[in-house]
Structures are given as structure tokens and as C-alpha cells.
Design an enzyme around this catalytic site. Sequence first.
Site, mmCIF file in Angstrom:
data_model
loop_
_atom_site.group_PDB
_atom_site.id
_atom_site.type_symbol
_atom_site.label_atom_id
_atom_site.label_comp_id
_atom_site.label_asym_id
_atom_site.label_seq_id
_atom_site.Cartn_x
_atom_site.Cartn_y
_atom_site.Cartn_z
ATOM 1 N N PRO A 289 0.811 -1.211 0.000
ATOM 2 C CG PRO A 289 -0.605 -1.488 1.772
ATOM 3 C CD PRO A 289 0.731 -1.891 1.279
ATOM 4 C CD GLU A 290 2.481 3.097 -4.431
ATOM 5 O OE1 GLU A 290 2.608 4.277 -4.784
ATOM 6 O OE2 GLU A 290 2.628 2.136 -5.210
#
Length: 270
Positions: free
Chosen positions: A2-3
Site C-alpha cells: 500500500p502507498e
Amino acid sequence: MPELPEVETYRLELAPALTNAKVKLVEVFWPSIIAAPSAEQFQTQMAGQQFADFGRRGKYLILYLKSDHALIVHLRMTGELHIHPPEVLPDKHTHVLFSLADGRTLHYRDQRKFGRLWLVKDADMVVGRLGPEPLEDNFSPQDLSIALTKRKSNIKSLLLNQSIVAGVGNIYADEALFRAGIDPRRNGNTLTEAEISALHHAIRTVLKLGIEMGGSSLQNYVRLGGMKGNFQDQHQVFRKTGQPCPRCEAPIERIVLGQRSTHLCPNCQS
DNA sequence: ACCACAACCTGGCCGC
DNA sequence: TGCGGCCAGGTTGTGG
């Protein structure tokens, strides 16, 4: 995995689900997931805590507790958060289980076990060294210019450096560089002010779109309720090797920069 | 300050 | 079926 957009999606979904919820019991099944304090102390100190506010800094999720402590979560590559009713038992990838006073459980799942959790008094102990938040109003092209133009390494690697801008990862770096028309191999100190201004705009655009779409679901990432995000359907270059560029139809290329897959249009990015 | 590379882990996929 | 190799939204530590 995840960013910034994926972490922000979790923040937005956790807030209504967990505000004021009280932690009854915490079980750590894989101790190295707990970065601080020790896994034993983490279990002891988390018991009885109550969730207050939900923040984010870069890719770090910050769950503020009423005791003035903060539970910080970094999902790294494959971390996931889930809230389940009492009858759902932890599976083999659930490494930390929070049992809430109302019977629900909060599961920290992580196939690769790279993610980390901290329980700290001062969140800055963990997130203090991050660069600016790219979606804050005070993040200006000038800030980006100051950070980039003195650097010699390639712009792709610089965008992944969390002390330059917080929250950009492999997907959003490639997508932003494509939108800005910049070759990811260019050195930071060769970019013009116009290019940096375009890149600043592109970073904010792809991050905002990512949040609107609930993030990018490629392999592991799912939202709090188990739903996939949708931004992967709007990726223009990321993992599109060999497919036609949406602007010019030239085949998208894959190269490696700083040990990371990098995707670009050889025609549109210079 | 920069670079290259390994490490932390598991699992999916591909070719043989 | 099995095995080796490569790949994966990230970060940190080492040595040059």
C-alpha cells in the site's frame, strides 16, 4: 503494497468503524511484527486502550488513543486490516489480533510479514523523518524543486525516497512520471522548473485519483470490508509492459531502477 | 552523499 | 509433481 492512497482509504474506513471502540485483549502471533515496545509489552499496554482519532503520515497509519499514546501501522508490502464479527477466527496470515469490548475483532494480516506496528507516546518518534505530505496545501512546486535539483540520482528513485516526499510508492511514481512526460532515468538535478511543476501536479493528481478510487488492488490489497480498490483500472503504464501507450500507442517498456520495476512510454517520456 | 545489493518473508507463476 | 528461478504497492542496513 500500500502507498498513500491505500493507507488513506484504510484511514477513512477505520474512523467510523473504530472511533471510541475499546480494546479488551491483544494477541501477537508473530513477535517481529511489533517494532516497539516488545511484543509482550505491546499486548499488555494495548489492553484497555480506546481509539480516538485516525491520522496518516505518508504510508503510516496513526491510530490515536485516548490515553495520549498512538498505535502506528505500516503495511509495507502485504499488510491488511480487517474488522470481523466474533465468530471469525484468525487465519494463518493474521499476526496480531485485537479483540474489542463490543465483541468485534481487528485483524492485522500480512502474508510476507514485512509490516510493522508501534505503540508510542509520541508519533514523531516514528514518522518524524518523513518529507512533506504531498496533498497538503503547503506542499509547493518550490519545495519539490529544492529537494530534487540538488540530487544526482534518477528521479524515479528520488520519488520513492520518503524523506523527499512522503507516501509515493512504485505505482504512483510510475504513473506520475508518465503524466508529467518525464523519463524516470533522468537525474534529479537535470529537471527544469517547468518539468518539476508538471511533476508536482501529476503526483497530486494520481494520489487524489487513487484515493477517490479506493486505492489500487493488484494482488493483496483489499479495503477494510474486503472490497477491492479500483484505481488499477486507470493505470496507464504500471505493469502494462508491451501494451500500447494510451497517448501514442508505442509499447510500454519495463526497466529496473534502484531494484524496482519501472514502467514507461519510450516515446512520451523524455 | 551516493550506489549496489542483501535481507526481511511468502506465494504465484513459468519453464523444464 | 517437483524444483529452480523470477516476480511482487517497502524499508533498512551494509560495504564500497
